[in-house]
Design a protein around this motif. Structure first.
Motif, short mmCIF file in Angstrom:
data_model
loop_
_atom_site.label_atom_id
_atom_site.label_comp_id
_atom_site.label_asym_id
_atom_site.label_seq_id
_atom_site.Cartn_x
_atom_site.Cartn_y
_atom_site.Cartn_z
N TRP A 91 5.20 -10.44 -12.91
CA TRP A 91 5.18 -9.03 -12.14
C TRP A 91 5.92 -8.02 -12.62
CZ3 TRP A 91 2.62 -6.64 -8.81
CH2 TRP A 91 3.30 -5.56 -8.10
N LEU A 92 7.16 -8.31 -13.30
CA LEU A 92 7.88 -7.25 -14.08
C LEU A 92 7.24 -6.54 -14.99
CD1 LEU A 92 11.54 -8.71 -13.72
CD2 LEU A 92 10.69 -6.60 -12.55
N LEU A 93 6.44 -7.30 -15.98
CA LEU A 93 5.69 -6.81 -16.95
C LEU A 93 4.29 -5.96 -16.51
CD1 LEU A 93 6.01 -9.62 -19.67
CD2 LEU A 93 6.98 -7.51 -19.48
N LEU A 94 3.76 -6.49 -15.24
CA LEU A 94 2.57 -5.77 -15.09
C LEU A 94 2.45 -5.06 -13.87
CD1 LEU A 94 0.35 -9.38 -15.41
CD2 LEU A 94 0.88 -7.27 -17.07
N ARG A 95 3.57 -4.70 -13.32
CA ARG A 95 3.43 -3.73 -11.85
C ARG A 95 3.24 -2.32 -12.61
NH1 ARG A 95 9.87 -3.52 -10.16
NH2 ARG A 95 10.51 -2.77 -12.24
N PRO A 96 2.64 -1.67 -11.64
CA PRO A 96 2.36 -0.26 -11.90
C PRO A 96 3.68 0.51 -11.60
CG PRO A 96 1.35 -0.77 -9.88
CD PRO A 96 1.87 -2.22 -10.47
N LYS A 97 3.89 1.60 -12.20
CA LYS A 97 4.93 2.59 -11.98
C LYS A 97 4.79 3.00 -10.56
CE LYS A 97 5.52 4.02 -16.57
NZ LYS A 97 6.41 4.61 -17.42
N VAL A 98 5.77 3.43 -9.81
CA VAL A 98 6.19 3.82 -8.58
C VAL A 98 5.54 5.41 -8.63
CG1 VAL A 98 7.77 4.62 -6.68
CG2 VAL A 98 7.73 2.42 -7.70
N LYS A 99 4.87 5.90 -7.87
CA LYS A 99 4.29 7.49 -7.63
C LYS A 99 5.52 8.02 -7.07
CE LYS A 99 -0.37 6.06 -7.55
NZ LYS A 99 -1.42 5.43 -6.55
N VAL A 100 5.96 9.03 -7.68
CA VAL A 100 7.06 9.85 -7.12
C VAL A 100 6.64 10.69 -6.20
CG1 VAL A 100 8.99 11.18 -7.78
CG2 VAL A 100 8.50 9.47 -9.18
N GLN A 101 7.36 10.70 -4.85
CA GLN A 101 6.73 11.76 -3.98
C GLN A 101 7.76 12.73 -3.74
OE1 GLN A 101 4.58 10.19 -0.49
NE2 GLN A 101 3.49 8.99 -1.81
N PRO A 102 7.67 13.96 -3.69
CA PRO A 102 8.68 14.99 -3.46
C PRO A 102 9.38 14.79 -2.10
CG PRO A 102 6.73 16.08 -3.53
CD PRO A 102 6.28 14.79 -3.78
N VAL A 103 10.53 14.98 -1.94
CA VAL A 103 11.23 15.17 -0.85
C VAL A 103 11.40 16.62 -0.30
CG1 VAL A 103 13.47 14.74 0.42
CG2 VAL A 103 12.80 13.31 -1.40
N ILE A 104 10.88 16.75 0.92
CA ILE A 104 10.78 18.12 1.49
C ILE A 104 12.00 18.13 2.60
CG2 ILE A 104 9.40 19.61 3.16
CD1 ILE A 104 7.06 17.96 2.06
N SER A 105 12.86 19.09 2.21
CA SER A 105 14.09 19.55 2.92
C SER A 105 13.83 20.62 3.94
CB SER A 105 15.42 19.66 2.19
OG SER A 105 14.98 20.89 1.40
N ASN A 106 14.20 20.42 5.41
CA ASN A 106 14.11 21.36 6.29
C ASN A 106 15.27 22.46 6.22
OD1 ASN A 106 11.82 20.22 6.99
ND2 ASN A 106 12.76 19.05 8.50
#
Length: 77
Positions: free
Chosen positions: A62-77
Motif C-alpha cells: 500500500w505504501l508503494l502503490l498508493r496515489p498521492k494526496v490531492k492538495v486542496q487549498p484552505v479558504i480563510s474568511n
C-alpha cells in the motif's frame, strides 16, 4: 517452588506478546483504512486486502502503490 512459578511467567509472557501483536495489528489496519479514505479509495477494501495479503507485506505494498494526496487549498474568511 520455582517449578511452580515458571509456567505462570511463560504464560504471562505469551499473553503479553499476543496483546502487543493485536495492538499493533489494530493500529496498522486503522492507519491503512484512514489513509485509503483520505486518498479517495474504499478503506474497507484496502484494509481487507492489506490484512489478507499479510499485514506487513500488504502495508508495504500500500505504501508503494498508493496515489498521492490531492492538495486542496484552505479558504480563510
Amino acid at each position: 517452588m520455582m517449578d511452580f512459578i515458571i509456567p505462570y511467567i511463560t504464560s504471562a509472557a505469551i499473553l503479553a506478546t499476543f496483546i502487543l501483536y493485536l495492538g499493533l495489528l489494530i493500529f496498522i489496519l486503522t492507519w491503512v483504512y484512514h489513509d485509503a479514505e483520505l486518498r479517495g479509495f474504499n478503506g474497507w477494501i484496502i484494509t481487507a486486502l492489506t490484512f489478507f495479503s499479510g499485514t506487513i507485506a500488504g502495508t508495504f505494498l500500500w505504501l508503494l502503490l498508493r496515489p498521492k494526496v490531492k492538495v486542496q487549498p484552505v479558504i480563510s474568511n
